[in-house]
Design an enzyme around this catalytic site. Structure first.
Site, mmCIF file in Angstrom:
data_model
loop_
_atom_site.group_PDB
_atom_site.id
_atom_site.type_symbol
_atom_site.label_atom_id
_atom_site.label_comp_id
_atom_site.label_asym_id
_atom_site.label_seq_id
_atom_site.Cartn_x
_atom_site.Cartn_y
_atom_site.Cartn_z
ATOM 1 N N HIS A 155 52.357 37.485 56.498
ATOM 2 C CA HIS A 155 50.948 37.502 56.950
ATOM 3 C C HIS A 155 49.983 37.850 55.812
ATOM 4 O O HIS A 155 48.894 38.362 56.055
ATOM 5 C CB HIS A 155 50.731 38.503 58.096
ATOM 6 C CG HIS A 155 51.745 38.411 59.187
ATOM 7 N ND1 HIS A 155 51.552 37.671 60.328
ATOM 8 C CD2 HIS A 155 52.991 38.953 59.299
ATOM 9 C CE1 HIS A 155 52.618 37.774 61.106
ATOM 10 N NE2 HIS A 155 53.508 38.537 60.501
ATOM 11 N N SER A 276 34.666 25.801 34.048
ATOM 12 C CA SER A 276 33.548 25.384 34.887
ATOM 13 C C SER A 276 32.444 24.823 33.991
ATOM 14 O O SER A 276 32.247 25.312 32.872
ATOM 15 C CB SER A 276 33.033 26.592 35.673
ATOM 16 O OG SER A 276 31.664 26.425 35.995
ATOM 17 N N LYS A 282 34.669 31.127 33.714
ATOM 18 C CA LYS A 282 35.673 30.638 34.651
ATOM 19 C C LYS A 282 36.895 30.008 33.988
ATOM 20 O O LYS A 282 36.789 29.283 33.006
ATOM 21 C CB LYS A 282 35.036 29.584 35.571
ATOM 22 C CG LYS A 282 33.995 30.158 36.503
ATOM 23 C CD LYS A 282 34.623 30.820 37.702
ATOM 24 C CE LYS A 282 34.871 29.751 38.745
ATOM 25 N NZ LYS A 282 35.631 30.277 39.852
ATOM 26 N N GLU A 289 45.705 23.754 42.326
ATOM 27 C CA GLU A 289 44.846 23.271 43.421
ATOM 28 C C GLU A 289 45.073 21.777 43.650
ATOM 29 O O GLU A 289 45.080 21.295 44.784
ATOM 30 C CB GLU A 289 43.379 23.548 43.100
ATOM 31 C CG GLU A 289 43.054 25.040 43.126
ATOM 32 C CD GLU A 289 41.709 25.369 42.500
ATOM 33 O OE1 GLU A 289 40.779 24.552 42.594
ATOM 34 O OE2 GLU A 289 41.593 26.453 41.905
#
Ligand code: ARG
Length: 457
Positions: A155, A276, A282, A289
């Site tokens: 969880h 970025s 970043k 992803e």
């Protein structure tokens, strides 16, 4: 002019021609198409339909077409509706009358499915190779992170401490199952269709076993209607690729979370991250992803092929032409995600300091309950006792391992001084020494077993 236009009194509308055209997609199959045609020419010659001279002309012509294609010397025409018609046109242009005999007793229906089966078999071999390479990366990673202890999550809440190597080896296990799915998918694809004709079987008595041997199929289809209609192996291969996507996506998800500032357990190598355009600080885990994102595409391709098939009675319908785009796309995609993932895990850095900071003493709550069980308390009662203790710790903002022995005794008389022996991550981990557990010994056994599997090849 079309090869099939004898019964037509006017040409195809240009829009229809474009709509019907599958060449941009199925040209991928040229190698398989030519191999199939060479085998067919050999079979026709053996059956006495072609002379040896005609067969040699055909085989030579087909080989020259493949050679020219490989060297970018082929121009296709808008009227070449698919790779099969294009190759046949080119052959007839090159060798004349003999070329017009090649399609005797054959249909594009058995031709296309022969090509697609050959392609799928090769693609599955490629995927099996990538799965194996990833397994090697996983084992290397497990060996280098062998003793690192991380929280095991359920969880997304800290549950019990585990070895990071145990986590990595979980991926090895699932990749073993993916490999067996590949083996089964190969079995489903490994059947020769040629000789099935359009629907009823070829009208010329060709030696199908010889064709199968020449093309490397291990069996010959037993029913022509089944064969020209069959796309089950496409769906099966696509389901295997989707399965690989789904599973890598789950590991990608973990590593994305672990690479966040809040966790900081791992840091991706610069080579597998991107920046970025606006925010200079970043460093994003785009590799992971994209693996997660592309799993959606792999599932989509599987669903797309199954959906195309579901409304079709037997046997061939042009709808089936829609099978190749998802197949080819998934083959490229699954190969890419497997390779990228192997590189990401081979190069990532584990931040042991951050992992250590992240271990919450509550991870030992189960061990405390087990301790009481060993002292004679039934587990349900022990669970309650430790549950109350955890409640007290949460309320009073005390670490589980900081509670005094006197305080512990308020929860149960069974707590003794030896309870502090539990306060060791290594002890907790090594206490799970069952087969498949997270103890060092168990993980070392997993790694040894895995290395045995990898050596077997
Ligand atoms: N381009 C077609 C396909 O990919 C080849 C088979 C065509 N057969 C036919 N009878 N029109 O499915």
């Amino acid at each position: 002019m079309k090869m099939w236009d004898g019964r037509f009194s006017k040409g195809t509308d240009a829009l229809m021609e474009a709509f019907n055209n599958s060449l941009p997609v199925d040209r991928t199959l040229i190698k398989e198409d030519i191999a199939g045609s060479v085998a067919w020419a050999n079979a026709l010659a053996k059956a006495g339909v072609l002379t040896v001279e005609e067969r040699d002309k055909i085989v030579g012509g087909l080989k020259s077409i493949l050679d020219d294609y490989n060297n970018d010397r082929i121009s296709f025409l808008p009227s070449d509706e698919d790779i099969h018609m294009a190759v046949e046109r080119l052959l007839i242009e090159r060798i004349g009358a003999a070329g017009e005999k090649l399609h005797t007793g054959r249909s594009r229906n058995d031709q296309v499915i022969t090509d697609t089966r050959l392609y799928t078999l090769g693609a599955l071999d490629g995927v099996a190779e990538c799965l194996l390479e990833l397994q090697k990366a996983v084992v290397n990673r497990a060996k280098s992170d062998l003793r690192v202890i991380v929280p095991g999550y359920t969880h997304l809440q800290q549950a019990q401490p585990v070895l990071l190597s145990h986590y990595w080896m979980s991926l090895f296990s699932i990749l073993e199952r993916e490999k067996s799915r590949v083996v089964h998918a190969k079995k489903s694809a490994d059947i020769l269709p040629l000789g099935s004709g359009a629907v009823a079987g070829s009208g010329f008595c060709v030696d199908r076993d010889a064709i199968a041997a020449e093309l490397g199929f291990s069996s010959v289809s037993t029913n022509s209607m089944d064969m020209v209609a069959s796309r089950d192996f496409v769906i099966e291969a696509l389901s295997v690729f989707a399965s690989v996507g789904v599973h890598l996506s789950r590991y990608a998800e973990d590593l994305i979370i672990w690479s966040s500032r809040e966790f900081g357990f791992v840091e991706l190598d610069d080579a597998w991250s991107t920046g970025s355009s606006m925010m200079p600080q970043k460093k994003n885990p785009d590799s992971l992803e994209l693996i997660r994102g592309k799993s959606g595409r792999l599932i989509g391709n599987h669903v797309r092929a199954a959906t195309t098939l579901k409304g079709l009675g037997l046997t061939y319908y042009k709808d089936l032409q829609e099978d190749k785009e998802p197949l080819f796309d998934s083959v490229l995609t699954v190969g890419m995600i497997l390779k990228v993932f192997a590189n990401v895990i081979a190069t990532l850095k584990v931040r042991e300091d951050r992992v250590k900071q992240g271990l919450d003493p509550f991870l030992l709550a189960t061990d405390m309950a087990d301790y009481l069980v060993r002292k004679g308390m039934p587990f349900r009662q022990a669970h309650k006792v430790v549950g109350r203790l955890v409640g007290y710790c949460a309320e009073s903002n005390t670490a589980l391992t900081d509670v005094s022995i006197n305080k512990l005794r308020e929860f149960s008389e069974m707590f003794g001084d030896d309870v502090t022996d539990l306060y060791s991550w290594e002890r907790a981990v090594n206490g799970r020494a069952v087969k498949g557990g997270t103890s060092l010994e168990s993980v070392e056994a997993q790694i040894a077993g895995a290395e045995g599997v990898l050596e077997q090849r």
